[in-house]
Design a protein around this motif. Structure first.
Motif, PDB file in Angstrom:
ATOM      1  N   TYR B  19       0.850  -1.201   0.000  1.00  0.00           N
ATOM      2  CA  TYR B  19       0.000   0.000   0.000  1.00  0.00           C
ATOM      3  C   TYR B  19       0.886   1.250   0.000  1.00  0.00           C
ATOM      4  O   TYR B  19       0.655   2.198  -0.759  1.00  0.00           O
ATOM      5  N   TYR B  20       1.908   1.221   0.831  1.00  0.00           N
ATOM      6  CA  TYR B  20       2.890   2.318   0.827  1.00  0.00           C
ATOM      7  C   TYR B  20       3.564   2.399  -0.538  1.00  0.00           C
ATOM      8  O   TYR B  20       3.695   3.477  -1.123  1.00  0.00           O
ATOM      9  N   ALA B  21       3.973   1.231  -1.045  1.00  0.00           N
ATOM     10  CA  ALA B  21       4.696   1.188  -2.329  1.00  0.00           C
ATOM     11  C   ALA B  21       3.860   1.783  -3.455  1.00  0.00           C
ATOM     12  O   ALA B  21       4.343   2.608  -4.232  1.00  0.00           O
ATOM     13  N   GLU B  22       2.589   1.394  -3.533  1.00  0.00           N
ATOM     14  CA  GLU B  22       1.726   1.889  -4.617  1.00  0.00           C
ATOM     15  C   GLU B  22       1.621   3.410  -4.581  1.00  0.00           C
ATOM     16  O   GLU B  22       1.606   4.075  -5.619  1.00  0.00           O
ATOM     17  N   ARG B  23       1.547   3.956  -3.362  1.00  0.00           N
ATOM     18  CA  ARG B  23       1.411   5.415  -3.284  1.00  0.00           C
ATOM     19  C   ARG B  23       2.708   6.137  -3.634  1.00  0.00           C
ATOM     20  O   ARG B  23       2.685   7.245  -4.156  1.00  0.00           O
ATOM     21  N   GLN B  24       3.839   5.475  -3.385  1.00  0.00           N
ATOM     22  CA  GLN B  24       5.103   6.061  -3.833  1.00  0.00           C
ATOM     23  C   GLN B  24       5.201   6.000  -5.362  1.00  0.00           C
ATOM     24  O   GLN B  24       5.689   6.926  -6.008  1.00  0.00           O
ATOM     25  N   ILE B  25       4.726   4.891  -5.918  1.00  0.00           N
ATOM     26  CA  ILE B  25       4.754   4.709  -7.379  1.00  0.00           C
ATOM     27  C   ILE B  25       3.861   5.756  -8.049  1.00  0.00           C
ATOM     28  O   ILE B  25       4.211   6.306  -9.095  1.00  0.00           O
ATOM     29  N   LEU B  26       2.723   6.009  -7.410  1.00  0.00           N
ATOM     30  CA  LEU B  26       1.786   7.027  -7.902  1.00  0.00           C
ATOM     31  C   LEU B  26       2.475   8.391  -8.028  1.00  0.00           C
ATOM     32  O   LEU B  26       2.226   9.147  -8.961  1.00  0.00           O
ATOM     33  N   HIS B  48      -0.205   3.790 -16.780  1.00  0.00           N
ATOM     34  CA  HIS B  48       0.003   2.972 -15.587  1.00  0.00           C
ATOM     35  C   HIS B  48      -0.297   3.774 -14.318  1.00  0.00           C
ATOM     36  O   HIS B  48      -0.670   3.198 -13.293  1.00  0.00           O
ATOM     37  N   ARG B  49      -0.159   5.090 -14.412  1.00  0.00           N
ATOM     38  CA  ARG B  49      -0.527   5.917 -13.259  1.00  0.00           C
ATOM     39  C   ARG B  49      -2.023   5.781 -12.974  1.00  0.00           C
ATOM     40  O   ARG B  49      -2.427   5.634 -11.817  1.00  0.00           O
ATOM     41  N   GLU B  50      -2.822   5.808 -14.014  1.00  0.00           N
ATOM     42  CA  GLU B  50      -4.272   5.649 -13.828  1.00  0.00           C
ATOM     43  C   GLU B  50      -4.609   4.283 -13.247  1.00  0.00           C
ATOM     44  O   GLU B  50      -5.430   4.150 -12.340  1.00  0.00           O
ATOM     45  N   GLU B  51      -3.945   3.262 -13.793  1.00  0.00           N
ATOM     46  CA  GLU B  51      -4.141   1.905 -13.262  1.00  0.00           C
ATOM     47  C   GLU B  51      -3.773   1.839 -11.781  1.00  0.00           C
ATOM     48  O   GLU B  51      -4.451   1.191 -10.984  1.00  0.00           O
ATOM     49  N   THR B  52      -2.679   2.508 -11.444  1.00  0.00           N
ATOM     50  CA  THR B  52      -2.192   2.464 -10.064  1.00  0.00           C
ATOM     51  C   THR B  52      -3.211   3.065  -9.097  1.00  0.00           C
ATOM     52  O   THR B  52      -3.374   2.585  -7.976  1.00  0.00           O
ATOM     53  N   GLU B  53      -3.921   4.093  -9.548  1.00  0.00           N
ATOM     54  CA  GLU B  53      -4.982   4.670  -8.700  1.00  0.00           C
ATOM     55  C   GLU B  53      -6.039   3.613  -8.352  1.00  0.00           C
ATOM     56  O   GLU B  53      -6.484   3.530  -7.216  1.00  0.00           O
ATOM     57  N   HIS B  54      -6.408   2.815  -9.356  1.00  0.00           N
ATOM     58  CA  HIS B  54      -7.384   1.746  -9.094  1.00  0.00           C
ATOM     59  C   HIS B  54      -6.798   0.672  -8.175  1.00  0.00           C
ATOM     60  O   HIS B  54      -7.509   0.073  -7.369  1.00  0.00           O
ATOM     61  N   GLN B  55      -5.498   0.449  -8.327  1.00  0.00           N
ATOM     62  CA  GLN B  55      -4.846  -0.565  -7.493  1.00  0.00           C
ATOM     63  C   GLN B  55      -4.839  -0.138  -6.031  1.00  0.00           C
ATOM     64  O   GLN B  55      -5.022  -0.965  -5.133  1.00  0.00           O
ATOM     65  N   VAL B  56      -4.657   1.160  -5.807  1.00  0.00           N
ATOM     66  CA  VAL B  56      -4.706   1.691  -4.438  1.00  0.00           C
ATOM     67  C   VAL B  56      -6.124   1.501  -3.868  1.00  0.00           C
ATOM     68  O   VAL B  56      -6.294   1.056  -2.730  1.00  0.00           O
TER      69      VAL B  56
END
Lengths: 168, 168
Positions: B19-26, B48-56
């Motif tokens: 969860y921390y990692a995804e937000r850093q990636i964002l 992939h940024r948009e995808e990452t928002e959904h992943q969060v």
């Protein structure tokens, strides 16, 4: 001069990163073997330690072929993965749940290496450095095999035992 | 009590890490898109940024199903991978060699995530948490797809251009 940096510079950057990483992994694997309860997992870590020694030697050969001294540069990524593993060893007692964690963490190590060696092999190929590509491909294949072995161990045995402990 | 830690505790540990990692990636992806010269690579980072928002969001749903508040815990591994990428952006000028580096570094990010989500999916399955497994499997599939896309971009285009620059 940043503008003069070439693919060769990038290759050296990645090589130094993975050379440092391999030597950290060499130090971490015996600790992981010691922390593991499951015999097959323990054995997998011990075997991979021997493989890692050869991987370090291969990297030294690659540096030699590129006419440069083998040296590492701090790889914060591998330090982070290893550190996360050590924290878990500190938090969880020896047993099925820790074994599942150790296997998963080792897979994170393998995945990091697969990404780095994958790029290095591709770059050696486009640069026409076929012997270097071949050396690094051997290591890449070993990392993939180690990841597959850990995955099989986890799915066939470790994770079920970790879940049983939970239900007990 | 360390001895009482269960697979559920391990799952929460990994969830907080990713969860921390995804937000850093964002936060990192827009910087990577900005640093990229190649349009397809730039676009891949933006998508992939948009995808990452959904992943969060999916991770928040997973925390909810586990009856706990969504929170991250510092993931030194992802910090290290992102930091390595930033150092390269500082060292290499915008252009083909940096593009090859950015794609390779993004693949290291994807590989880290594949390892973490792979373990989380497996643990949710053995724990009988099928809805959680299904949510995390969607993300795992996206990470694999992102890695494949980057690999194709690198092999079909970026690496050759980086090598041509070298030969020039």
């Amino acid at each position: 001069m940043a503008s003069q940096k070439s693919l060769n510079d990038l290759t050296l950057n990645f090589l130094r990163d993975i050379y440092y990483a391999e030597r950290q992994i060499l130090k971490a694997l015996p600790k992981m073997a010691k922390a593991a309860e499951n015999d097959q997992l323990k054995q997998a870590f011990q075997q991979h330690r021997e493989e890692t020694e050869h991987q370090v030697e291969r990297l030294q050969q690659v540096f030699e072929r590129l006419g440069t001294r083998a040296r590492g540069q701090t790889c914060e990524a591998i330090n982070g993965i290893i550190e996360e593993g050590e924290e878990i060893v500190g938090e969880f007692d020896k047993g099925p749940v820790l074994d599942a964690a150790l296997a998963a963490n080792a897979q994170a190590v393998e995945h990091y290496e697969m990404a780095r060696y994958g790029a290095l092999v591709a770059w050696a190929k486009v640069a026409g450095q076929n012997e270097i590509a071949s050396l690094l491909e051997q290591t890449l294949a070993e990392e993939k095999k180690a990841d597959t072995l850990l995955n099989e161990l986890a799915n066939k045995d470790l994770n079920k035992k970790a879940a049983v402990k939970q239900a007990a």
